[in-house]
Design a protein around this motif. Structure first.
Motif, PDB file in Angstrom:
ATOM      1  N   THR A 156      21.553 -36.063  92.576  1.00  0.00           N
ATOM      2  CA  THR A 156      21.714 -35.530  93.952  1.00  0.00           C
ATOM      3  C   THR A 156      22.383 -34.168  93.922  1.00  0.00           C
ATOM      4  OG1 THR A 156      21.895 -37.773  94.823  1.00  0.00           O
ATOM      5  CG2 THR A 156      22.680 -35.972  96.222  1.00  0.00           C
ATOM      6  N   ILE A 157      23.445 -34.045  93.103  1.00  0.00           N
ATOM      7  CA  ILE A 157      24.181 -32.770  93.015  1.00  0.00           C
ATOM      8  C   ILE A 157      23.286 -31.675  92.443  1.00  0.00           C
ATOM      9  CG2 ILE A 157      26.087 -31.589  91.860  1.00  0.00           C
ATOM     10  CD1 ILE A 157      27.638 -34.250  91.994  1.00  0.00           C
ATOM     11  N   CYS A 158      22.515 -32.009  91.408  1.00  0.00           N
ATOM     12  CA  CYS A 158      21.603 -31.025  90.814  1.00  0.00           C
ATOM     13  C   CYS A 158      20.547 -30.570  91.812  1.00  0.00           C
ATOM     14  CB  CYS A 158      20.927 -31.606  89.571  1.00  0.00           C
ATOM     15  SG  CYS A 158      22.078 -31.847  88.181  1.00  0.00           S
ATOM     16  N   GLY A 159      20.017 -31.527  92.585  1.00  0.00           N
ATOM     17  CA  GLY A 159      19.005 -31.176  93.587  1.00  0.00           C
ATOM     18  C   GLY A 159      19.570 -30.248  94.648  1.00  0.00           C
ATOM     19  N   ALA A 160      20.804 -30.532  95.095  1.00  0.00           N
ATOM     20  CA  ALA A 160      21.435 -29.671  96.113  1.00  0.00           C
ATOM     21  C   ALA A 160      21.683 -28.270  95.555  1.00  0.00           C
ATOM     22  CB  ALA A 160      22.745 -30.301  96.585  1.00  0.00           C
ATOM     23  N   GLY A 161      22.100 -28.205  94.310  1.00  0.00           N
ATOM     24  CA  GLY A 161      22.348 -26.897  93.690  1.00  0.00           C
ATOM     25  C   GLY A 161      21.078 -26.063  93.593  1.00  0.00           C
ATOM     26  N   THR A 162      19.991 -26.726  93.208  1.00  0.00           N
ATOM     27  CA  THR A 162      18.704 -26.018  93.122  1.00  0.00           C
ATOM     28  C   THR A 162      18.273 -25.479  94.476  1.00  0.00           C
ATOM     29  OG1 THR A 162      18.038 -27.415  91.282  1.00  0.00           O
ATOM     30  CG2 THR A 162      16.287 -26.221  92.450  1.00  0.00           C
ATOM     31  N   ALA A 163      18.452 -26.297  95.522  1.00  0.00           N
ATOM     32  CA  ALA A 163      18.073 -25.878  96.882  1.00  0.00           C
ATOM     33  C   ALA A 163      18.884 -24.675  97.327  1.00  0.00           C
ATOM     34  CB  ALA A 163      18.261 -27.038  97.859  1.00  0.00           C
ATOM     35  N   LEU A 164      20.218 -24.685  97.030  1.00  0.00           N
ATOM     36  CA  LEU A 164      21.065 -23.550  97.411  1.00  0.00           C
ATOM     37  C   LEU A 164      20.650 -22.285  96.668  1.00  0.00           C
ATOM     38  CD1 LEU A 164      24.583 -25.252  97.550  1.00  0.00           C
ATOM     39  CD2 LEU A 164      23.283 -24.312  99.479  1.00  0.00           C
ATOM     40  N   THR A 165      20.320 -22.455  95.386  1.00  0.00           N
ATOM     41  CA  THR A 165      19.885 -21.281  94.598  1.00  0.00           C
ATOM     42  C   THR A 165      18.635 -20.660  95.184  1.00  0.00           C
ATOM     43  OG1 THR A 165      20.841 -22.236  92.593  1.00  0.00           O
ATOM     44  CG2 THR A 165      19.179 -20.488  92.310  1.00  0.00           C
ATOM     45  N   MET A 166      17.653 -21.478  95.592  1.00  0.00           N
ATOM     46  CA  MET A 166      16.420 -20.977  96.192  1.00  0.00           C
ATOM     47  C   MET A 166      16.704 -20.308  97.530  1.00  0.00           C
ATOM     48  SD  MET A 166      13.772 -24.087  95.347  1.00  0.00           S
ATOM     49  CE  MET A 166      12.458 -23.232  96.191  1.00  0.00           C
ATOM     50  N   LEU A 167      17.633 -20.892  98.297  1.00  0.00           N
ATOM     51  CA  LEU A 167      17.970 -20.326  99.606  1.00  0.00           C
ATOM     52  C   LEU A 167      18.579 -18.941  99.453  1.00  0.00           C
ATOM     53  CD1 LEU A 167      18.154 -20.716 102.664  1.00  0.00           C
ATOM     54  CD2 LEU A 167      20.397 -21.794 102.339  1.00  0.00           C
ATOM     55  N   PHE A 168      19.527 -18.788  98.493  1.00  0.00           N
ATOM     56  CA  PHE A 168      20.157 -17.482  98.275  1.00  0.00           C
ATOM     57  C   PHE A 168      19.131 -16.455  97.773  1.00  0.00           C
ATOM     58  CE2 PHE A 168      24.342 -19.853  97.658  1.00  0.00           C
ATOM     59  CZ  PHE A 168      24.818 -19.481  98.905  1.00  0.00           C
ATOM     60  N   SER A 169      18.181 -16.903  96.934  1.00  0.00           N
ATOM     61  CA  SER A 169      17.159 -15.990  96.418  1.00  0.00           C
ATOM     62  C   SER A 169      16.267 -15.471  97.541  1.00  0.00           C
ATOM     63  CB  SER A 169      16.299 -16.700  95.361  1.00  0.00           C
ATOM     64  OG  SER A 169      17.100 -17.086  94.257  1.00  0.00           O
ATOM     65  N   LEU A 170      15.876 -16.397  98.466  1.00  0.00           N
ATOM     66  CA  LEU A 170      15.043 -15.985  99.604  1.00  0.00           C
ATOM     67  C   LEU A 170      15.788 -15.028 100.505  1.00  0.00           C
ATOM     68  CD1 LEU A 170      13.378 -19.410 100.513  1.00  0.00           C
ATOM     69  CD2 LEU A 170      12.274 -17.417  99.476  1.00  0.00           C
ATOM     70  N   ALA A 171      17.090 -15.262 100.700  1.00  0.00           N
ATOM     71  CA  ALA A 171      17.885 -14.373 101.550  1.00  0.00           C
ATOM     72  C   ALA A 171      17.984 -12.994 100.930  1.00  0.00           C
ATOM     73  CB  ALA A 171      19.283 -14.974 101.757  1.00  0.00           C
ATOM     74  N   ALA A 172      18.148 -12.940  99.611  1.00  0.00           N
ATOM     75  CA  ALA A 172      18.257 -11.641  98.929  1.00  0.00           C
ATOM     76  C   ALA A 172      16.956 -10.863  99.047  1.00  0.00           C
ATOM     77  CB  ALA A 172      18.621 -11.849  97.458  1.00  0.00           C
ATOM     78  N   VAL A 173      15.809 -11.570  98.936  1.00  0.00           N
ATOM     79  CA  VAL A 173      14.510 -10.912  99.079  1.00  0.00           C
ATOM     80  C   VAL A 173      14.320 -10.381 100.484  1.00  0.00           C
ATOM     81  CG1 VAL A 173      12.013 -11.305  99.061  1.00  0.00           C
ATOM     82  CG2 VAL A 173      13.443 -12.234  97.230  1.00  0.00           C
ATOM     83  N   ALA A 174      14.770 -11.170 101.488  1.00  0.00           N
ATOM     84  CA  ALA A 174      14.601 -10.761 102.881  1.00  0.00           C
ATOM     85  C   ALA A 174      15.432  -9.525 103.195  1.00  0.00           C
ATOM     86  CB  ALA A 174      14.989 -11.909 103.814  1.00  0.00           C
ATOM     87  N   GLN A 175      16.630  -9.381 102.539  1.00  0.00           N
ATOM     88  CA  GLN A 175      17.503  -8.264 102.837  1.00  0.00           C
ATOM     89  C   GLN A 175      17.126  -7.000 102.060  1.00  0.00           C
ATOM     90  OE1 GLN A 175      21.443  -9.682 102.005  1.00  0.00           O
ATOM     91  NE2 GLN A 175      21.479 -11.087 103.763  1.00  0.00           N
ATOM     92  N   ALA A 176      16.317  -7.121 100.992  1.00  0.00           N
ATOM     93  CA  ALA A 176      15.952  -5.953 100.193  1.00  0.00           C
ATOM     94  C   ALA A 176      15.049  -5.013 101.006  1.00  0.00           C
ATOM     95  CB  ALA A 176      15.208  -6.403  98.934  1.00  0.00           C
ATOM     96  N   PRO A 177      15.231  -3.680 100.868  1.00  0.00           N
ATOM     97  CA  PRO A 177      14.386  -2.721 101.603  1.00  0.00           C
ATOM     98  C   PRO A 177      12.921  -2.883 101.227  1.00  0.00           C
ATOM     99  CG  PRO A 177      16.296  -1.640 100.605  1.00  0.00           C
ATOM    100  CD  PRO A 177      16.237  -3.024 100.042  1.00  0.00           C
ATOM    101  N   GLN A 178      12.047  -2.766 102.215  1.00  0.00           N
ATOM    102  CA  GLN A 178      10.615  -2.892 101.972  1.00  0.00           C
ATOM    103  C   GLN A 178      10.067  -1.544 101.480  1.00  0.00           C
ATOM    104  OE1 GLN A 178       8.338  -3.986 105.380  1.00  0.00           O
ATOM    105  NE2 GLN A 178       6.377  -3.952 104.294  1.00  0.00           N
ATOM    106  N   GLN A 179       9.560  -1.530 100.259  1.00  0.00           N
ATOM    107  CA  GLN A 179       9.015  -0.305  99.694  1.00  0.00           C
ATOM    108  C   GLN A 179       7.668  -0.005 100.346  1.00  0.00           C
ATOM    109  OE1 GLN A 179      10.863   1.543  97.449  1.00  0.00           O
ATOM    110  NE2 GLN A 179      12.393   0.006  98.027  1.00  0.00           N
ATOM    111  N   GLY A 180       7.343   1.263 100.454  1.00  0.00           N
ATOM    112  CA  GLY A 180       6.098   1.631 101.093  1.00  0.00           C
ATOM    113  C   GLY A 180       5.548   2.942 100.552  1.00  0.00           C
ATOM    114  N   SER A 181       4.244   3.112 100.705  1.00  0.00           N
ATOM    115  CA  SER A 181       3.564   4.332 100.277  1.00  0.00           C
ATOM    116  C   SER A 181       2.438   4.604 101.256  1.00  0.00           C
ATOM    117  CB  SER A 181       3.021   4.177  98.854  1.00  0.00           C
ATOM    118  OG  SER A 181       2.296   5.324  98.471  1.00  0.00           O
TER     119      SER A 181
END
Length: 330
Positions: free
Chosen positions: A9-34
């Motif tokens: 259970t603890i491992c599963g919760a940790g994995t979920a938190l890691t994915m959540l933080f990764s998605l948040a970091a991607v959402a906050q990164a500037p969108q590159q454009g050309s």
């Protein structure tokens, strides 16, 4: 067994938190454009570009934006010109990142040497048409005063007004055909000009002219929305290629003094133009005439969208005549 379940259970919760933080970091990164398209106009650090996806993409420039001209064989030659080279009519490729208002903050702008030449030719072609239209409008005002001053000639004066109105309409049509090549480029009003003279065969700015130039630039800095345009010329005497080179060096040296003054940022300076022996202002058969032609013209211009002059330029001939008729005469 219970301990194993808790660990899972603890491992599963940790994995979920890691994915959540990764998605948040991607959402906050500037969108590159050309984007790739044609410059419609400039207003200080803001540039408007027409692309295949947008009729008016806003691009934000800064002193850190790299503007590079590509030329030579297969475009392998690169020359960094700075944002002052980004003029209306220039076809560019822009790399950067989008801000919260979906404005592209430019990191790098690239364009070809051929595109720069075409943009300058288009800009030079618009000037004579605008001057012709202004002369026609002045003539229309003169005819209107004649009507009010001489009642017995009112019929003849109306005929003159109709003739001049048709001439204005024809001039506007010519202007529309010219603008049709490049779209709705921004137009500018001239606020003031300064002419810097040069000795024969020299591109060195004299001390007295340098002082005048620095005072002139301070005036531009105090004018809201002002841009600075620099055009270099040579007298029509001697070797043609040398004269072209002299006009370029004179324009570059004046631009260097403007930049070193620190009065205006680079984003408010248009690219210097080497005009060669075009637009001779005096007869080259005399020394005084040649001296007048060896010059750099520095012009303070303001976007017509800021001054409101663009509204008059967009009116039909009938609307212009009606406005003149209702304007009190001085």
């Amino acid at each position: 067994m219970t301990t194993q379940r808790r660990l899972n259970t603890i491992c599963g919760a940790g994995t979920a938190l890691t994915m959540l933080f990764s998605l948040a970091a991607v959402a906050q990164a500037p969108q590159q454009g050309s984007v790739e398209g044609m410059i419609l106009g400039r207003d200080g650090a803001t540039m408007y570009v027409r692309t295949s996806d947008s009729p008016r993409q806003i691009v934000v420039l800064s002193d850190g934006t790299k503007a590079t001209e590509k030329g030579g064989f297969l475009g392998w030659s690169h020359k960094d010109l700075g944002v002052a080279a980004l003029v209306p009519g220039l076809h560019v490729k822009i790399d950067g990142s989008y801000d919260g208002d979906h404005q592209l903050v430019a990191r790098k702008v690239e364009f070809s040497r051929t595109s720069m030449t075409t943009a300058r030719q288009i800009d030079a072609g618009l000037t004579p048409v605008n001057e012709k239209m202004a002369k026609q409008q002045d003539q229309l005002m003169t005819d209107r005063r004649d009507i009010e001053a001489t009642q017995q000639d009112i019929a003849d004066a109306k005929t003159k007004i109709d003739t001049n109105t048709q001439a204005i309409a024809s001039t506007q049509q010519d202007l529309g055909q010219t603008n049709g090549r490049i779209g709705a480029l921004d137009q500018y009003d001239t606020k003031d000009t300064l002419t810097v003279s040069f000795r024969n065969g020299s591109s060195v700015v004299k001390k007295e002219d340098k002082d005048k130039l620095e005072d002139f630039v301070k005036q531009a800095a105090n004018t809201p929305g002002a841009m600075i345009e620099v055009q270099g010329y040579a007298s029509k005497v001697g070797n043609a290629s040398l004269n072209q080179k002299l006009s370029s060096e004179r324009a570059d040296n004046v631009l260097t003094i403007i930049q070193q003054s620190g009065a205006v940022p680079m984003t408010r300076i248009l690219a210097p133009a080497a005009m060669g022996v075009t637009e001779q202002v005096a007869d080259n058969h005399s020394r005084s005439g040649q001296a007048q032609n060896r010059r750099v013209v520095v012009t303070i211009v303001v976007n017509k969208g800021i001054t409101g002059a663009g509204q008059q330029a967009s009116m039909t001939p009938d609307q212009q005549s009606q406005q003149i008729a209702t304007t009190p005469q001085q």
